[in-house]
Design an enzyme around this catalytic site. Structure first.
Site, PDB file in Angstrom:
ATOM      1  N   LYS A   1       0.834  -1.203   0.000  1.00 42.26           N
ATOM      2  CA  LYS A   1       0.000   0.000   0.000  1.00 42.26           C
ATOM      3  C   LYS A   1       0.869   1.253   0.000  1.00 42.26           C
ATOM      4  O   LYS A   1       0.667   2.170  -0.807  1.00 42.26           O
ATOM      5  CB  LYS A   1      -0.927   0.004   1.217  1.00 42.26           C
ATOM      6  CG  LYS A   1      -1.841   1.223   1.283  1.00 42.26           C
ATOM      7  CD  LYS A   1      -2.679   1.225   2.550  1.00 42.26           C
ATOM      8  CE  LYS A   1      -1.852   1.652   3.748  1.00 42.26           C
ATOM      9  NZ  LYS A   1      -2.674   1.856   4.965  1.00 42.26           N
TER      10      LYS A   1
ATOM     11  N   ASP B   1      -6.097   0.838   0.468  1.00 46.44           N
ATOM     12  CA  ASP B   1      -6.342   1.162   1.868  1.00 46.44           C
ATOM     13  C   ASP B   1      -7.745   0.692   2.250  1.00 46.44           C
ATOM     14  O   ASP B   1      -8.428   0.038   1.456  1.00 46.44           O
ATOM     15  CB  ASP B   1      -6.158   2.661   2.115  1.00 46.44           C
ATOM     16  CG  ASP B   1      -7.151   3.508   1.323  1.00 46.44           C
ATOM     17  OD1 ASP B   1      -8.054   2.940   0.656  1.00 46.44           O
ATOM     18  OD2 ASP B   1      -7.035   4.733   1.362  1.00 46.44           O
TER      19      ASP B   1
END
Length: 210
Positions: free
Chosen positions: A121, A139
């Protein structure tokens, strides 16, 4: 409507709704985004933006932060939660940047992943926002909305969501698309309350997998 067609229509509508959407972490240098994204784990971006002001006032560059003791970093970043592990990762990461990269950050996804505390991420966020490369940042907003809308089918694992989205999201759209999902997830398709479907620009095409 295929998933790819759905994805393109979602992208089009979110562009109209949030034309100026960007990263909600404040930074003016690439290494600061690296620090902030580590602090943002299980913490709001708004709180991170406040905490880093004190951190950078004391440690204004990579070298000074690299030389700081983890305990001193922890004392400042503690309000973000998980202070000990975050401080340890930031300290180790800054030392690597200082010693191996001349106070700059790595320019490839693979090198970023080798840094302490940097996962897919974070690496995708940096590749998209700093280097303008194709990126999908999975996310909590991205995962929740992608499932609700029907872009993915009951997939909660971040990497699996990322891989599924790569198949239907044009590479050049990925980074901004994920930023817009953050805005939409905060304002409309919320997590802690019932989503506000009545004011959602996607209401008529959303699969509503809530």
């Amino acid at each position: 409507m295929t998933k790819k067609e759905l994805a393109l229509e979602v992208i089009r509508r979110l562009k109209e709704e949030y034309p100026d959407a960007g990263c909600t972490l404040d930074y003016d240098q690439a290494w600061k985004l690296l620090v902030s994204v580590r602090l943002a784990a299980q913490c709001t971006d708004a709180r991170v933006n406040v905490v880093v002001e004190d951190l950078y006032a004391k440690y204004p560059d990579v070298e000074s932060l690299a030389k700081a003791e983890p305990e001193d970093i922890e004392a400042i970043v503690k309000p973000c939660g998980l202070g000990k592990s975050k401080a340890r990762d930031i300290s180790a990461c800054m030392r690597i940047l200082h010693e191996q990269y001349g106070d700059n950050i790595p320019t490839t996804f693979e090198e970023l992943l080798k840094l302490p505390g940097v996962g897919r991420k974070s690496a995708n966020l940096i590749m998209g926002d700093v280097f303008g490369k194709p990126a999908i940042v999975t996310d909590t907003h991205c995962i929740r909305l992608s499932n609700r809308i029907g872009l993915v089918d009951n997939i909660k694992d971040p990497k699996k969501v990322e891989m599924a989205l790569w198949k239907i999201i044009p590479p050049e759209e990925g980074s901004d698309f994920c930023h817009r999902l953050v805005y939409h997830g905060r304002d409309v398709c919320t997590a802690r309350t019932a989503p506000h479907c009545e004011k959602c620009c996607l209401e008529d095409i959303c699969r509503k997998n809530i």
